[in-house]
Scaffold this motif. Structure first.
Motif, PDB file in Angstrom:
ATOM      1  N   LEU A   1      -9.659   2.630  -1.315  1.00 35.36           N
ATOM      2  CA  LEU A   1     -10.644   1.953  -0.480  1.00 35.36           C
ATOM      3  C   LEU A   1     -12.059   2.450  -0.761  1.00 35.36           C
ATOM      4  O   LEU A   1     -12.890   1.704  -1.257  1.00 35.36           O
ATOM      5  N   LEU A   2     -12.346   3.703  -0.427  1.00 38.05           N
ATOM      6  CA  LEU A   2     -13.699   4.240  -0.535  1.00 38.05           C
ATOM      7  C   LEU A   2     -13.699   5.579  -1.261  1.00 38.05           C
ATOM      8  O   LEU A   2     -12.696   6.282  -1.296  1.00 38.05           O
ATOM      9  N   GLY A   3     -14.875   5.944  -1.816  1.00 38.96           N
ATOM     10  CA  GLY A   3     -15.050   7.248  -2.455  1.00 38.96           C
ATOM     11  C   GLY A   3     -14.890   7.176  -3.965  1.00 38.96           C
ATOM     12  O   GLY A   3     -15.247   6.178  -4.603  1.00 38.96           O
ATOM     13  N   THR A   4     -14.343   8.252  -4.550  1.00 41.96           N
ATOM     14  CA  THR A   4     -14.118   8.346  -5.991  1.00 41.96           C
ATOM     15  C   THR A   4     -12.622   8.341  -6.237  1.00 41.96           C
ATOM     16  O   THR A   4     -11.904   9.204  -5.712  1.00 41.96           O
ATOM     17  N   ASP A   5     -12.158   7.389  -7.032  1.00 44.50           N
ATOM     18  CA  ASP A   5     -10.715   7.276  -7.247  1.00 44.50           C
ATOM     19  C   ASP A   5     -10.230   8.376  -8.194  1.00 44.50           C
ATOM     20  O   ASP A   5     -10.885   8.690  -9.196  1.00 44.50           O
ATOM     21  N   PHE A   6      -9.108   8.979  -7.861  1.00 46.90           N
ATOM     22  CA  PHE A   6      -8.447   9.981  -8.705  1.00 46.90           C
ATOM     23  C   PHE A   6      -6.969   9.961  -8.342  1.00 46.90           C
ATOM     24  O   PHE A   6      -6.589   9.468  -7.264  1.00 46.90           O
ATOM     25  N   PRO A   7      -6.112  10.457  -9.238  1.00 47.22           N
ATOM     26  CA  PRO A   7      -4.672  10.456  -8.928  1.00 47.22           C
ATOM     27  C   PRO A   7      -4.395  11.199  -7.625  1.00 47.22           C
ATOM     28  O   PRO A   7      -4.871  12.325  -7.416  1.00 47.22           O
ATOM     29  N   THR A   8      -3.633  10.569  -6.766  1.00 46.75           N
ATOM     30  CA  THR A   8      -3.383  11.132  -5.435  1.00 46.75           C
ATOM     31  C   THR A   8      -2.712  12.500  -5.515  1.00 46.75           C
ATOM     32  O   THR A   8      -3.015  13.398  -4.720  1.00 46.75           O
ATOM     33  N   ASP A   9      -1.805  12.676  -6.490  1.00 42.33           N
ATOM     34  CA  ASP A   9      -1.082  13.954  -6.576  1.00 42.33           C
ATOM     35  C   ASP A   9      -1.961  15.096  -7.061  1.00 42.33           C
ATOM     36  O   ASP A   9      -1.532  16.247  -7.070  1.00 42.33           O
ATOM     37  N   GLU A  10      -3.194  14.808  -7.452  1.00 43.47           N
ATOM     38  CA  GLU A  10      -4.123  15.864  -7.872  1.00 43.47           C
ATOM     39  C   GLU A  10      -5.018  16.325  -6.723  1.00 43.47           C
ATOM     40  O   GLU A  10      -5.820  17.231  -6.894  1.00 43.47           O
ATOM     41  N   GLY A  11      -4.900  15.678  -5.566  1.00 46.77           N
ATOM     42  CA  GLY A  11      -5.782  16.008  -4.453  1.00 46.77           C
ATOM     43  C   GLY A  11      -5.045  16.613  -3.275  1.00 46.77           C
ATOM     44  O   GLY A  11      -3.824  16.797  -3.290  1.00 46.77           O
ATOM     45  N   TYR A  12      -5.816  16.947  -2.252  1.00 48.23           N
ATOM     46  CA  TYR A  12      -5.286  17.501  -1.007  1.00 48.23           C
ATOM     47  C   TYR A  12      -5.410  16.425   0.077  1.00 48.23           C
ATOM     48  O   TYR A  12      -6.470  15.804   0.226  1.00 48.23           O
ATOM     49  N   LEU A  13      -4.354  16.222   0.850  1.00 47.17           N
ATOM     50  CA  LEU A  13      -4.423  15.339   2.011  1.00 47.17           C
ATOM     51  C   LEU A  13      -5.141  16.091   3.118  1.00 47.17           C
ATOM     52  O   LEU A  13      -4.680  17.145   3.574  1.00 47.17           O
ATOM     53  N   ILE A  14      -6.276  15.555   3.565  1.00 43.56           N
ATOM     54  CA  ILE A  14      -7.059  16.284   4.565  1.00 43.56           C
ATOM     55  C   ILE A  14      -7.014  15.613   5.939  1.00 43.56           C
ATOM     56  O   ILE A  14      -7.308  16.266   6.942  1.00 43.56           O
ATOM     57  N   ASN A  15      -6.633  14.351   5.983  1.00 41.99           N
ATOM     58  CA  ASN A  15      -6.543  13.688   7.293  1.00 41.99           C
ATOM     59  C   ASN A  15      -5.872  12.320   7.128  1.00 41.99           C
ATOM     60  O   ASN A  15      -5.839  11.771   6.018  1.00 41.99           O
ATOM     61  N   ALA A  16      -5.366  11.808   8.201  1.00 46.80           N
ATOM     62  CA  ALA A  16      -4.770  10.463   8.217  1.00 46.80           C
ATOM     63  C   ALA A  16      -4.740   9.952   9.649  1.00 46.80           C
ATOM     64  O   ALA A  16      -4.612  10.743  10.584  1.00 46.80           O
ATOM     65  N   TRP A  17      -4.887   8.640   9.827  1.00 48.76           N
ATOM     66  CA  TRP A  17      -4.803   8.061  11.158  1.00 48.76           C
ATOM     67  C   TRP A  17      -4.335   6.611  11.082  1.00 48.76           C
ATOM     68  O   TRP A  17      -4.444   5.956  10.048  1.00 48.76           O
ATOM     69  N   ASN A  18      -3.817   6.122  12.221  1.00 47.53           N
ATOM     70  CA  ASN A  18      -3.308   4.752  12.319  1.00 47.53           C
ATOM     71  C   ASN A  18      -4.304   3.884  13.099  1.00 47.53           C
ATOM     72  O   ASN A  18      -4.987   4.354  14.032  1.00 47.53           O
ATOM     73  N   TRP A  19      -4.337   2.603  12.727  1.00 41.24           N
ATOM     74  CA  TRP A  19      -5.179   1.629  13.418  1.00 41.24           C
ATOM     75  C   TRP A  19      -4.334   0.382  13.655  1.00 41.24           C
ATOM     76  O   TRP A  19      -3.685  -0.138  12.742  1.00 41.24           O
ATOM     77  N   THR A  20      -4.316  -0.076  14.880  1.00 43.81           N
ATOM     78  CA  THR A  20      -3.513  -1.245  15.241  1.00 43.81           C
ATOM     79  C   THR A  20      -4.418  -2.356  15.779  1.00 43.81           C
ATOM     80  O   THR A  20      -5.339  -2.082  16.585  1.00 43.81           O
ATOM     81  N   PHE A  21      -4.128  -3.597  15.339  1.00 47.50           N
ATOM     82  CA  PHE A  21      -4.973  -4.728  15.727  1.00 47.50           C
ATOM     83  C   PHE A  21      -4.101  -5.976  15.883  1.00 47.50           C
ATOM     84  O   PHE A  21      -3.217  -6.227  15.064  1.00 47.50           O
TER      85      PHE A  21
END
Length: 467
Positions: A147-167
């Motif tokens: 979606l946003l930022g700089t794309d890089f392989p997910t397995d090379e990064g750290y998961l720092i946060n996550a949240w759900n949105w319902t509509f």
């Protein structure tokens, strides 16, 4: 003393290894802690940048653009892949604005430019009125929708946060009926730090340098201490060995003197002039022997700078022949003495007494150390007078070869000296040759004999005889 020295050395080495291990552990532990701290600080700074109303507004707009496409998907106007592409495009159109805002925020919060951030849609689920669910984006997918930022392989990064949105979204289906769909959307934030180890290394380079210098200092200190300990032990051993040896050498003449004195003072000797004369002669010989022994210790201990040379012009062809002739008279029938002396008229400028002493010492050593075939060679080569003495005796081991010219050093076997002497002969020879600006060297193999080579420069002492 030997066991104590080994214990001290072993203890020093063990202590050094323990200290080095502890220092290494603490250093690398500090490195890991600093890595974790850097990652946590970076995560906090990213949170401060992206958790703002402005970023929330950007996210709201691309999500609403996506929601508006869901009725088309439900009515079959677009496929699932096209629906996901709509989400990507909606975010992509706003990503340049977000990256500019993120860069400004990174500069404000002093976030390292090598820290990258991206936001992805990790799952997207539609729940219909009948209670059925439909997975648009599957969370277990290894390539979530960027979606946003700089794309890089997910397995090379750290998961720092996550949240759900319902509509909830109402739309008119193909049957002109109002249908409701619940959209459950999960976004995840990832962080990647480029060259994290190198970043931390640069931060801790001062610590690493201090740790390395401390390690080198400790190693040098322990090495210096061990070397001094071994040197002191060697000096102590040499002193003890010399005292024992000189004591042994003195016992024989002193015992003989004691017997001769008692004989001379007895009544029987007083009435017999012949016995008295023999006793007096014995006392005189032992007195000379004691004096020679003392002179040997004093004179042979001189350094080459202390030797006062009385230089003469000597034909070494005649000189070495005379030494060989005199030496031959002292040999027993079981010793073969050979000579190869070059006939030359070139004069050497030497002190005859000292040079003859050096040569005789080496010849006597050849006999002392079991030589039965001895050869003396004299020739002129490479601007040197060269005298070579070889034998077929016991030879010299590799470890002893560099030590034999040391003061009081004697070759030993299993710490037991098998050959008598004060350990001054070769030292004295070396000092004599040095006083003549020459060199003495040895080639030898254990049990294969030895070859000593004396070299004296042709031009040594010439200035004393030029007019």
């Amino acid at each position: 003393m030997k066991i104590k020295s080994r214990t001290l050395i072993a203890g020093s080495i063990i202590a050094l290894i323990a200290l080095t291990t502890m220092q290494g552990y603490l250093t690398f532990n500090t490195f890991d802690l600093r890595k974790n701290s850097f990652a946590v600080n970076s995560r906090t700074k990213i949170g401060s940048i992206v958790k703002t109303p402005y970023v929330d507004s950007l996210s709201w707009h691309y999500r609403m653009d996506f929601v508006k496409k869901i009725p088309e998907y439900r009515n079959g106007e677009i496929t699932k892949e096209e629906l996901i592409l709509e989400l990507e495009n909606a975010a992509k159109s706003r990503n340049p604005t977000f990256k500019k805002y993120f860069k400004e925020g990174a500069e404000h919060f002093k976030l390292d430019p090598r820290v990258l951030f991206k936001k992805v849609a990790s799952s997207l689920e539609l729940t219909h009125e009948d209670g059925t669910t439909e997975q648009i984006i599957i969370e277990s997918d290894k390539s979530p929708t960027f979606l946003l930022g700089t794309d890089f392989p997910t397995d090379e990064g750290y998961l720092i946060n996550a949240w759900n949105w319902t509509f909830d979204e109402d739309f008119i289906n193909n049957n002109n009926q109002t249908e409701n769909v619940i959209i459950t959307y999960r976004a995840s934030l990832y962080m990647k730090i480029i060259d994290l180890d190198w970043i931390i290394f640069n931060q801790l380079i001062g610590l690493f340098l201090i740790a390395f210098l401390l390690f080198v200092f400790v190693v040098l200190l322990v090495s210096y201490s061990i070397r001094n300990l071994l040197k002191l032990k060697h000096i102590s051993d040499v002193k003890t060995d010399f005292i024992n040896n000189i004591t042994h050498e003195l016992k024989t003449p002193l015992a003989t003197l004691s017997i001769a004195t008692k004989t001379l003072s007895s009544k029987f000797a007083q009435d017999n002039k012949e016995i008295a004369k023999v006793s007096i002669d014995t006392i005189n010989r032992q007195n000379v022997r004691l004096q020679n022994l003392i002179d040997q210790v004093v004179d042979n201990s001189l350094g080459y700078n202390d030797i006062k040379l009385n230089l003469e012009q000597v034909n070494l062809t005649d000189f070495t022949n005379e030494i060989c002739d005199d030496f031959s008279l002292t040999l027993t029938n079981d010793i073969q003495f050979l000579r190869s002396i070059e006939n030359t008229q070139t004069l050497a400028h030497i002190d005859p007494f000292y040079i003859s002493t050096a040569i005789i010492n080496i010849l006597n050593n050849a006999i002392k150390f079991d030589g039965t075939v001895i050869k003396l060679t004299y020739k002129i080569t490479d601007l040197y007078h060269v005298v070579t003495i070889s034998d077929n005796g016991i030879g010299i081991s590799k470890k002893n070869k560099s030590l034999i010219f040391g003061k009081f050093y004697r070759i030993n076997e299993q710490n037991k000296h098998s050959y008598k002497g004060l350990g001054l002969g070769l030292y004295y020879c070396n000092q004599i040759i040095k006083a003549h600006h020459g060199t003495i060297s040895v080639k030898s193999e254990e049990h294969e004999g030895s070859t000593f080579c004396i070299k004296i420069p042709l031009n040594h002492g010439k200035e004393n005889f030029t007019s």
